[in-house]
Design an enzyme around this catalytic site. Structure first.
Site, PDB file in Angstrom:
ATOM      1  N   HIS A 101      24.189  12.800  36.844  1.00 58.74           N
ATOM      2  CA  HIS A 101      25.196  12.019  36.118  1.00 58.74           C
ATOM      3  C   HIS A 101      24.695  10.622  35.758  1.00 58.74           C
ATOM      4  O   HIS A 101      25.276   9.960  34.898  1.00 58.74           O
ATOM      5  CB  HIS A 101      26.513  11.949  36.894  1.00 58.74           C
ATOM      6  CG  HIS A 101      26.527  11.026  38.070  1.00 58.74           C
ATOM      7  ND1 HIS A 101      26.341  11.456  39.370  1.00 58.74           N
ATOM      8  CD2 HIS A 101      26.710   9.686  38.149  1.00 58.74           C
ATOM      9  CE1 HIS A 101      26.430  10.416  40.185  1.00 58.74           C
ATOM     10  NE2 HIS A 101      26.650   9.328  39.471  1.00 58.74           N
ATOM     11  N   SER A 149      24.449   5.422  43.016  1.00 57.20           N
ATOM     12  CA  SER A 149      24.184   6.824  42.691  1.00 57.20           C
ATOM     13  C   SER A 149      22.715   7.032  42.349  1.00 57.20           C
ATOM     14  O   SER A 149      22.143   6.317  41.533  1.00 57.20           O
ATOM     15  CB  SER A 149      25.038   7.257  41.500  1.00 57.20           C
ATOM     16  OG  SER A 149      26.389   7.330  41.849  1.00 57.20           O
ATOM     17  N   ASP A 155      23.844  17.998  41.057  1.00 61.28           N
ATOM     18  CA  ASP A 155      23.798  16.626  40.545  1.00 61.28           C
ATOM     19  C   ASP A 155      22.469  15.944  40.864  1.00 61.28           C
ATOM     20  O   ASP A 155      22.437  14.797  41.308  1.00 61.28           O
ATOM     21  CB  ASP A 155      24.965  15.802  41.102  1.00 61.28           C
ATOM     22  CG  ASP A 155      25.232  14.551  40.267  1.00 61.28           C
ATOM     23  OD1 ASP A 155      24.656  14.448  39.163  1.00 61.28           O
ATOM     24  OD2 ASP A 155      25.994  13.686  40.726  1.00 61.28           O
TER      25      ASP A 155
END
Length: 468
Positions: free
Chosen positions: A122, A227, A152
């Protein structure tokens, strides 16, 4: 005599007034405590805990070396996407307008000295340009090597003439609940940020009944921008890729989740070698046991994975696993719930042989099983029986995603849309379909709710049908 009595009386009165004044105005406020000791005929021995020893042990924990080893190997990733902003209805219908660039940021981890970097899918999704900034402020343009949307995870690459500092992979199976961990990343664009916490849980499933993930949970502070960053142990080894937080506000409130390093490493190796993730499966379906499922299946065990069915083409069936077996261990990994099994299998490839310990008829038994390729699995949706594409089939069709029709159940699709066996479906209801797992994300799988389908016919022709 009377005078003496008067003097004594006034002296006593003055003393009383003085004492009362002190008590009322000058004496510190002390709360009155009433102690009640209940009579007892028993004698209790209270153990003495050496708290000083515990504090000394905590103070001896040194996280500085792990921070120094890793902070230069975590990079700042900027995703720049370009889109068109229409200025009028004419622009909108003619795909014209002002060209605007929009950027978002995240983190990444250098895993090889020649510039391979692992991050979250992402973080780099839909990027027109990827920029990587190292801790020494040098910047590079990056290219995407491969992505795995399911977990992911993505791999990107920068080109440099110098060897880069990198973080070695640790063994996430050996991580223990309660051990210290560091989260390294770039929250809110604050570069080179290190936070500390402990491992709060393992094999955490955030997908409910789908059981497709197996996260490491930590209480190290992780916020937007972290992230794709590193979760490392006190030796500076990579034990996870920080991916998600659980929060009502969007910011850290005590729960953060990372993809375990063993799963990440396997995905990275597959993407670098094959360009796609190879998925080894056991070939069984069922549920992780708890009190509710134990009652449903009429078993006494409340931990383990109950096998409700076995795919007849799978390695599990060939090895002799049966309905009603309870999986207790896979190699050295104890299986207590579904996500334990999912996490273990996510780190394995087709044709790997694993030792499966099952509980059958009151006894434990260990059986070696050869894992099957995920392409043997089938699913039914919108009146079609569907199967995952093999890598060879993807190469033949020159596509990266899609699922193959192996049976047309509803004849209307064959009659109206010419959909037959060996057609490839790439979209259902405007959602791209990479594997049959993606069908679970659709609101409905009933044919009456099918309004769009994108098909590649066996002759290579592609057609996008709108049905309603």
């Amino acid at each position: 005599m009377k005078n003496i009595a008067k003097i004594v009386l006034f002296s006593m009165l003055g003393g009383a007034i003085t004492l009362s004044s002190y008590k009322l105005f000058l004496e510190p406020d002390v709360k009155e405590i009433t102690v009640y000791k209940e009579p007892s005929t028993r004698t209790f021995t209270t153990p003495v805990v050496n708290n000083t020893a515990n504090l000394d042990a905590l103070s001896n924990i040194d996280l500085t070396q792990a921070a120094e080893k890793t902070v230069n190997s975590v990079v700042h990733v900027t995703n720049t996407a370009t889109y068109i902003q229409p200025r009028s209805l004419f622009d909108y219908y003619n795909n014209r307008g002002e060209q605007i660039e929009k950027g978002s940021t995240g983190s990444g981890v250098i895993i090889t000295p020649d510039g391979y970097i692992v991050t979250n899918n992402h973080v780099i999704d839909n990027a027109d340009k990827l920029t990587v900034k190292l801790n020494n402020q040098k910047t590079y343009q990056a290219r995407v090597v491969g992505t795995d949307k399911k977990h992911d995870i993505a791999v990107i690459k920068i080109e440099t003439d110098e060897d880069l500092p990198y973080i070695p992979f640790g063994n996430s199976d050996n991580v223990k609940i309660g051990e210290w961990a560091l989260a390294v990343g770039n929250p809110y664009n604050l570069t080179s940020t290190v936070t500390a916490g402990i491992i709060s849980a393992k094999a955490r499933d955030l997908d409910g009944d789908r059981n497709i993930q197996s996260y490491i949970q930590t209480d190290a502070a992780v916020n937007p921008g972290n992230s794709g960053g590193a979760l490392v142990n006190t030796r500076g080894e990579l034990i996870g890729i920080n991916t998600a937080i659980s929060s009502r506000t969007g910011s850290y409130i005590g729960y953060a989740f990372a993809v375990p390093s063993n799963i990440t490493r396997k995905i990275v190796e597959d993407l670098m070698e094959f360009g796609t993730v190879q998925q080894g499966i056991l070939g069984v379906s069922g549920n992780g046991l708890n009190a509710e499922f134990a009652k449903h299946y009429e078993v006494n065990e409340t931990e383990g994975y109950f096998i409700a069915s076995v795919d007849e083409k799978s390695g599990a069936a060939k090895a002799g696993l049966k309905k009603g077996d309870i999986i207790k261990k896979m190699d050295h990994v104890i299986i207590k719930k579904s996500s334990d099994l999912t996490g273990f299998l996510s780190s394995k490839n087709p044709n790997n042989i694993v030792n499966v310990t099952i509980y059958r008829n009151g006894k434990l038994k260990t059986i070696p099983v050869k894992l099957s390729d995920k392409s043997i699995l089938t699913s039914t949706a919108f009146g079609l029986e569907l199967k995952n594409l093999t890598q060879t089939e993807k190469e033949n069709y020159d596509i990266s995603s899609g699922i193959r029709v192996i049976e047309v159940i509803d004849s209307r699709l064959k009659k109206n849309l010419r959909i037959t066996k060996d057609c490839v479906i790439t979209k259902f209801n405007e959602k791209s379909i990479e594997s049959i797992d993606d069908l679970n994300e659709l609101k409905s799988l009933e044919i009456k709710n099918l309004y769009q389908i994108e098909v590649i016919y066996p002759d290579g022709q592609m057609k996008n049908w709108w049905l309603q």
